[in-house]
Design a protein around this motif. Structure first.
Motif, PDB file in Angstrom:
ATOM      1  N   GLY A 260       5.256  13.491 -13.072  1.00 53.65           N
ATOM      2  CA  GLY A 260       6.688  13.309 -12.860  1.00 53.65           C
ATOM      3  C   GLY A 260       7.140  11.879 -13.042  1.00 53.65           C
ATOM      4  O   GLY A 260       8.316  11.616 -13.278  1.00 53.65           O
ATOM      5  N   MET A 261       6.221  10.931 -12.919  1.00 53.10           N
ATOM      6  CA  MET A 261       6.527   9.513 -13.096  1.00 53.10           C
ATOM      7  C   MET A 261       5.370   8.860 -13.844  1.00 53.10           C
ATOM      8  O   MET A 261       4.297   9.457 -13.994  1.00 53.10           O
ATOM      9  N   GLY A 262       5.603   7.634 -14.280  1.00 61.40           N
ATOM     10  CA  GLY A 262       4.567   6.913 -14.997  1.00 61.40           C
ATOM     11  C   GLY A 262       3.756   6.019 -14.072  1.00 61.40           C
ATOM     12  O   GLY A 262       4.163   5.725 -12.941  1.00 61.40           O
ATOM     13  N   VAL A 263       2.613   5.592 -14.558  1.00 65.49           N
ATOM     14  CA  VAL A 263       1.772   4.673 -13.787  1.00 65.49           C
ATOM     15  C   VAL A 263       2.499   3.351 -13.561  1.00 65.49           C
ATOM     16  O   VAL A 263       2.288   2.676 -12.552  1.00 65.49           O
TER      17      VAL A 263
ATOM     18  N   ALA B 122       0.828  -1.207   0.000  1.00 65.55           N
ATOM     19  CA  ALA B 122       0.000   0.000   0.000  1.00 65.55           C
ATOM     20  C   ALA B 122       0.864   1.260   0.000  1.00 65.55           C
ATOM     21  O   ALA B 122       0.610   2.214  -0.745  1.00 65.55           O
ATOM     22  N   ILE B 123       1.898   1.266   0.842  1.00 67.94           N
ATOM     23  CA  ILE B 123       2.792   2.425   0.902  1.00 67.94           C
ATOM     24  C   ILE B 123       3.559   2.577  -0.409  1.00 67.94           C
ATOM     25  O   ILE B 123       3.734   3.694  -0.918  1.00 67.94           O
ATOM     26  N   GLY B 124       4.001   1.451  -0.966  1.00 74.47           N
ATOM     27  CA  GLY B 124       4.754   1.509  -2.214  1.00 74.47           C
ATOM     28  C   GLY B 124       3.974   2.177  -3.332  1.00 74.47           C
ATOM     29  O   GLY B 124       4.498   3.016  -4.068  1.00 74.47           O
ATOM     30  N   GLY B 125       2.696   1.809  -3.458  1.00 78.13           N
ATOM     31  CA  GLY B 125       1.871   2.432  -4.492  1.00 78.13           C
ATOM     32  C   GLY B 125       1.517   3.868  -4.145  1.00 78.13           C
ATOM     33  O   GLY B 125       1.547   4.750  -5.012  1.00 78.13           O
TER      34      GLY B 125
ATOM     35  N   ILE C  31       4.282   6.718  -4.649  1.00 78.35           N
ATOM     36  CA  ILE C  31       4.611   7.071  -6.036  1.00 78.35           C
ATOM     37  C   ILE C  31       3.429   7.717  -6.745  1.00 78.35           C
ATOM     38  O   ILE C  31       3.600   8.518  -7.668  1.00 78.35           O
ATOM     39  N   LEU C  32       2.220   7.423  -6.300  1.00 82.20           N
ATOM     40  CA  LEU C  32       1.010   7.887  -6.995  1.00 82.20           C
ATOM     41  C   LEU C  32       0.953   9.402  -7.174  1.00 82.20           C
ATOM     42  O   LEU C  32       0.619   9.875  -8.278  1.00 82.20           O
ATOM     43  N   PRO C  33       1.259  10.218  -6.155  1.00 79.23           N
ATOM     44  CA  PRO C  33       1.206  11.675  -6.368  1.00 79.23           C
ATOM     45  C   PRO C  33       2.138  12.151  -7.480  1.00 79.23           C
ATOM     46  O   PRO C  33       1.781  13.047  -8.256  1.00 79.23           O
ATOM     47  N   PHE C  34       3.323  11.560  -7.571  1.00 79.23           N
ATOM     48  CA  PHE C  34       4.257  11.943  -8.635  1.00 79.23           C
ATOM     49  C   PHE C  34       3.707  11.568 -10.004  1.00 79.23           C
ATOM     50  O   PHE C  34       3.879  12.300 -10.981  1.00 79.23           O
ATOM     51  N   ALA C  35       3.037  10.424 -10.063  1.00 84.39           N
ATOM     52  CA  ALA C  35       2.444   9.987 -11.328  1.00 84.39           C
ATOM     53  C   ALA C  35       1.308  10.918 -11.737  1.00 84.39           C
ATOM     54  O   ALA C  35       1.164  11.265 -12.919  1.00 84.39           O
TER      55      ALA C  35
ATOM     56  N   LEU D 156       4.865  -0.967 -10.185  1.00 85.36           N
ATOM     57  CA  LEU D 156       6.115  -1.651  -9.846  1.00 85.36           C
ATOM     58  C   LEU D 156       6.410  -1.548  -8.357  1.00 85.36           C
ATOM     59  O   LEU D 156       6.687  -2.564  -7.695  1.00 85.36           O
ATOM     60  N   PHE D 157       6.332  -0.334  -7.811  1.00 80.25           N
ATOM     61  CA  PHE D 157       6.732  -0.171  -6.409  1.00 80.25           C
ATOM     62  C   PHE D 157       5.690  -0.736  -5.452  1.00 80.25           C
ATOM     63  O   PHE D 157       6.022  -1.122  -4.334  1.00 80.25           O
ATOM     64  N   ALA D 158       4.437  -0.792  -5.883  1.00 75.53           N
ATOM     65  CA  ALA D 158       3.428  -1.467  -5.073  1.00 75.53           C
ATOM     66  C   ALA D 158       3.758  -2.955  -4.966  1.00 75.53           C
ATOM     67  O   ALA D 158       3.657  -3.553  -3.884  1.00 75.53           O
ATOM     68  N   LEU D 159       4.169  -3.542  -6.078  1.00 72.78           N
ATOM     69  CA  LEU D 159       4.541  -4.961  -6.076  1.00 72.78           C
ATOM     70  C   LEU D 159       5.801  -5.189  -5.254  1.00 72.78           C
ATOM     71  O   LEU D 159       5.868  -6.117  -4.437  1.00 72.78           O
TER      72      LEU D 159
END
Length: 249
Positions: free
Chosen positions: A169-172, A155-158, A161-165, A177-180
């Motif tokens: 600034g980043m892709g989905v 949950a934290i991994g996703g 990164i989500l706000p940057f996406a 990836l980081f959620a996994l």
């Protein structure tokens, strides 16, 4: 015996690294892994067996196609060598254990994602979906420790990164990836992995800008740093977090 196993694991990694290159370079553009056979992307000449020896063929041909003289991307030998060395690191760190097997899967995913992201600025869904059930099985049925730590890590991994996406600034793909990866390494290692990814990405990115290799505001892939930060956290997370707590305690 350890020496022979180490050599075998390293060679296995180098050989698999060659296949991972194919996956990383073909899957994002929708190409088959089998057809067409390995060929020079410039002259389309089908490569022979001596052209396909991991790392060695690149060195013997001085990094060029033997048929047309076009330079071959260094991603090929670097991906192969990195996989072999990381496989060796996993074996020396964890041995022939469940954690060791999980480490090899993480390395495999990291190499494929890194090559694909460097080449196309894309993390293929098909790659993530292939590794998802394998990693889930190990997390759910074989790893020790509370399940909530892994779920929280995912949950934290996703979420981190989500706000940057959303801001572009980043892709989905980085979110997925980081959620996994967070699901695998769990909490609090996922936080350490993110901090390491930011640190490594910033330092290397700054050096590349100073050298003129990368321009300011030029988009750069972040997936490789997320993968590298995850591997470091997986191997040394407890030690690094304990070291940090000892300084502030």
């Amino acid at each position: 015996m350890t020496i022979f196993i180490s050599i075998y694991i390293t060679l296995l990694g180098v050989i698999l690294g060659s296949f991972y290159n194919v996956v990383a370079l073909r899957v994002p553009v929708g190409e088959s892994l089998l057809h067409p056979p390995s060929h020079c992307p410039n002259c389309n000449t089908r490569l022979k067996a001596r052209d396909l020896l991991p790392v060695i063929s690149y060195l013997l041909s001085a990094g060029k196609c033997r048929y047309c003289g076009t330079k071959v991307s260094p991603l090929y030998p670097l991906g192969e060598a990195a996989t072999g060395l990381l496989f060796l690191w996993v074996y020396l760190q964890f041995g022939l254990t469940v954690n060791g097997f999980l480490g090899l899967l993480l390395v495999s995913l990291a190499v494929i994602v890194t090559v694909a992201d460097l080449k196309y600025m894309l993390i293929p869904n098909k790659v993530l979906l292939f590794f998802l059930p394998l990693l889930l099985i190990l997390v759910l049925f074989f790893l020790e420790g509370p399940l909530w730590q892994h779920l929280l890590g995912g949950a934290i991994g996703g979420a981190v990164i989500l706000p940057f996406a959303l801001l572009g600034g980043m892709g989905v793909g980085d979110v997925k990836l980081f959620a996994l990866l967070g699901l695998v390494i769990g909490f609090p290692n996922v936080i350490l992995a993110f901090l390491l990814a930011c640190l490594l990405g910033s330092v290397v990115g700054g050096i590349l800008i100073l050298l003129g290799i990368v321009q300011r505001k030029q988009p750069v892939p972040f997936g490789p740093w997320l993968a590298l930060g995850t591997l470091i956290a997986y191997g040394y997370g407890s030690h690094l977090i304990g070291l940090y707590l000892s300084f502030i305690g």
